[in-house]
Design an enzyme around this catalytic site. Structure first.
Site, PDB file in Angstrom:
ATOM      1  CD  GLU A 164      -2.873  -1.115   2.425  1.00  0.00           C
ATOM      2  OE1 GLU A 164      -2.716  -0.242   3.289  1.00  0.00           O
ATOM      3  OE2 GLU A 164      -3.777  -1.968   2.462  1.00  0.00           O
ATOM      4  CD  GLU A 357      -3.681  -5.921   4.021  1.00  0.00           C
ATOM      5  OE1 GLU A 357      -4.513  -5.100   4.469  1.00  0.00           O
ATOM      6  OE2 GLU A 357      -2.449  -5.741   4.066  1.00  0.00           O
TER       7      GLU A 357
HETATM    8  O1  IFM Z   1      -4.072  -3.177   9.182  1.00  0.00           O
HETATM    9  C1  IFM Z   1      -4.043  -2.681   7.887  1.00  0.00           C
HETATM   10  C2  IFM Z   1      -2.876  -3.251   7.124  1.00  0.00           C
HETATM   11  O2  IFM Z   1      -1.670  -3.013   7.760  1.00  0.00           O
HETATM   12  C3  IFM Z   1      -2.824  -2.627   5.752  1.00  0.00           C
HETATM   13  N1  IFM Z   1      -4.083  -2.712   5.073  1.00  0.00           N
HETATM   14  C4  IFM Z   1      -5.270  -2.332   5.790  1.00  0.00           C
HETATM   15  C5  IFM Z   1      -5.314  -3.018   7.139  1.00  0.00           C
HETATM   16  C6  IFM Z   1      -6.588  -2.606   7.897  1.00  0.00           C
HETATM   17  O3  IFM Z   1      -6.602  -1.237   8.092  1.00  0.00           O
END
Ligand code: IFM
Length: 455
Positions: A164, A357
């Site tokens: 990210e 994710e």
């Molecule tokens: O916890 C975070 C992760 O580190 C990166 N993506 C989003 C998740 C939830 O906010």
């Protein structure tokens, strides 16, 4: 309706070093920008990652938990502060040993290691020199990448360069909620470019060390915006194409330069940078949680107002309240957004995809059952996951080559500026005792993986 997934589809869970490891002062680890940020009042309740889930000491039983879950793969990150713990010094053997134990422990359990090389815990000594505002950071992170790849080699299934970069640039330099939290909108853009440069250099470092065996990837949290057409277009340029186009096509779109001309001149892009950035990758990781609703506002004004309502970096896109239901993060639940995003990215960029994710923060309650066992009945999370898996399966039916899906997260953990107040895990963590209790969603996911289907 039942959605089925192929035998070679990778079901997994994901975590990140600073969110779970703790042991911040052990075995030579140096401070990261997140140690500094969390210790200087930028997180809810002053929470820090000092102890987190104590994974550093409990990794063996946590890997057993993964084996019980039955995952095909586990996505975790390596902490640069454990490896390059002394500025300009030799790599720290204790740090490399730790991650080698994780990789070997996963392989011994039949689980494929998916390594993220940078999930936000930049050494503070690089932060002191400007962090991602400093071009040199990209080269230091690439050197570290070579060290890790040399040691872990082809035991790793996939090396992911960055997690990210939108957060490491816009939220960290444009906004204030992520380290270092400068809140200076236009400073987002040099950070964007230096992260892109790091990605390209890291890809080259992995390939030079391990050849063609392991897969190469990067994880983006693309912004799926709905709303007024100008704002949607501008969001797409600034949040998405600022990463996708240089990484996958080898250029920044002219429209991006035009859209940001009042904010910066992009003179930090040097001759040859785009060739360095544009490296072949095997899969693109997408982190998906929700969508946003955007509109153009009269700004820009700097310093920017609170980031929860304004896109950090340019200040003239407002985020409007979305329709519910919402998760505990206040994020809307929009599985169609995942389907549409997968279809769009495949259509435009033609690279195989992985959902690296997806998950939901819930108000989880630990209950003691009549027989004395502990449980968390997180029906909302199961519903959320089920609907998102179905959306992904629909995209696959329409021809999108989706290779895997990683639930965020294996366990509750340090949710950055929100500290321990938000629980994303499919395993409940009692932070007082460090006891782990698999939630109902853990058992549900176990059955999904076993049957390779979502009913
Ligand atoms: O916890 C975070 C992760 O580190 C990166 N993506 C989003 C998740 C939830 O906010």
């Amino acid at each position: 309706m039942t959605a089925t997934f192929p035998e070679d589809f990778l079901f997994g869970t994901a975590t990140a070093s600073y969110q779970i490891e703790g042991a911040v002062n052990e075995d030579g680890r140096c401070p990261s920008i997140w140690d500094t940020f969390s210790h200087t009042g930028h997180t809810l309740n002053g929470d820090t990652g000092d102890v987190a889930c104590d994974f550093y000491h409990r990794w063996e039983s946590d890997l057993d938990l993964l084996a019980d879950l039955g995952v095909d793969a586990y996505r975790f990150s390596v902490a640069m502060p454990r490896i390059m713990s002394v500025e300009g010094g030799e790599p720290n053997p204790a740090g490399l040993d730790f991650y080698e134990r994780i990789v070997d422990g996963l392989l011994a359990r039949g689980i494929k290691p998916i390594v993220t090389l940078y999930h936000w815990d930049l050494p503070q000594y690089l932060g002191d020199k400007g962090g991602w505002l400093n071009r040199d950071t990209a080269y230091r992170v690439a050197e570290y990448t070579a060290v890790v790849a040399r040691r872990l080699g082809d035991r790793v299934h996939t090396y992911t360069t960055l997690n990210e970069p939108w957060c490491s640039s816009y939220l960290s330099f444009g906004g204030t909620e992520q380290a270092p939290g400068l809140g200076e909108g236009p400073l987002s853009f040099p950070a964007v470019h230096h992260l892109n440069l790091a990605h390209g250099l890291m890809c080259q470092a992995v390939r030079a060390e391990v050849g063609e065996g392991p897969e190469l990837s990067v994880t983006l949290n693309l912004q799926f915006a709905r709303g007024d057409a100008d704002a949607v277009h501008r969001t797409d340029l600034i949040a998405n194409r600022a990463f996708l186009d240089p990484m996958l096509r080898g250029y920044y779109p002219d429209e991006l330069f035009a859209a940001t001309r009042d904010l910066c001149d992009w003179s930090f892009v040097k001759d040859g940078d785009l060739e360095q950035i544009h490296q072949p990758i095997d899969v693109l990781g997408l982190n998906y949680y929700s969508t946003s609703l955007v509109t153009m506002s009269e700004r820009p004004q700097f310093p920017q107002p609170v980031c929860a309502t304004t896109f950090p970096g340019c200040g003239d896109i407002d985020w409007l309240p979305t329709e519910g239901p919402h998760t505990e993060m206040g994020w809307n639940i929009d599985p169609d957004g995942l389907h549409d995003l997968l279809v769009r990215v495949w259509d435009e960029y033609r690279v195989p995809l992985v959902v690296t994710e997806n998950g939901m923060a819930c108000k989880d309650e630990l209950v003691v059952e009549p027989d004395g066992t502990k449980a968390v009945h997180d029906a909302d999370r199961i519903d959320y996951l089920r609907r998102h898996f179905e959306a992904a399966a629909r995209a696959m039916d329409e021809g999108v080559p989706l290779r895997g899906y990683f639930v965020w997260s294996l366990m509750d953990n340090f949710e950055w500026a929100f500290g321990y107040s938000k629980r994303f895990g499919i395993t409940y963590v009692d932070y007082e005792t460090q006891e782990r209790t698999p939630k109902d969603s853990f058992n549900w996911y176990h059955d999904v993986i076993r049957s390779r289907s979502v009913a």
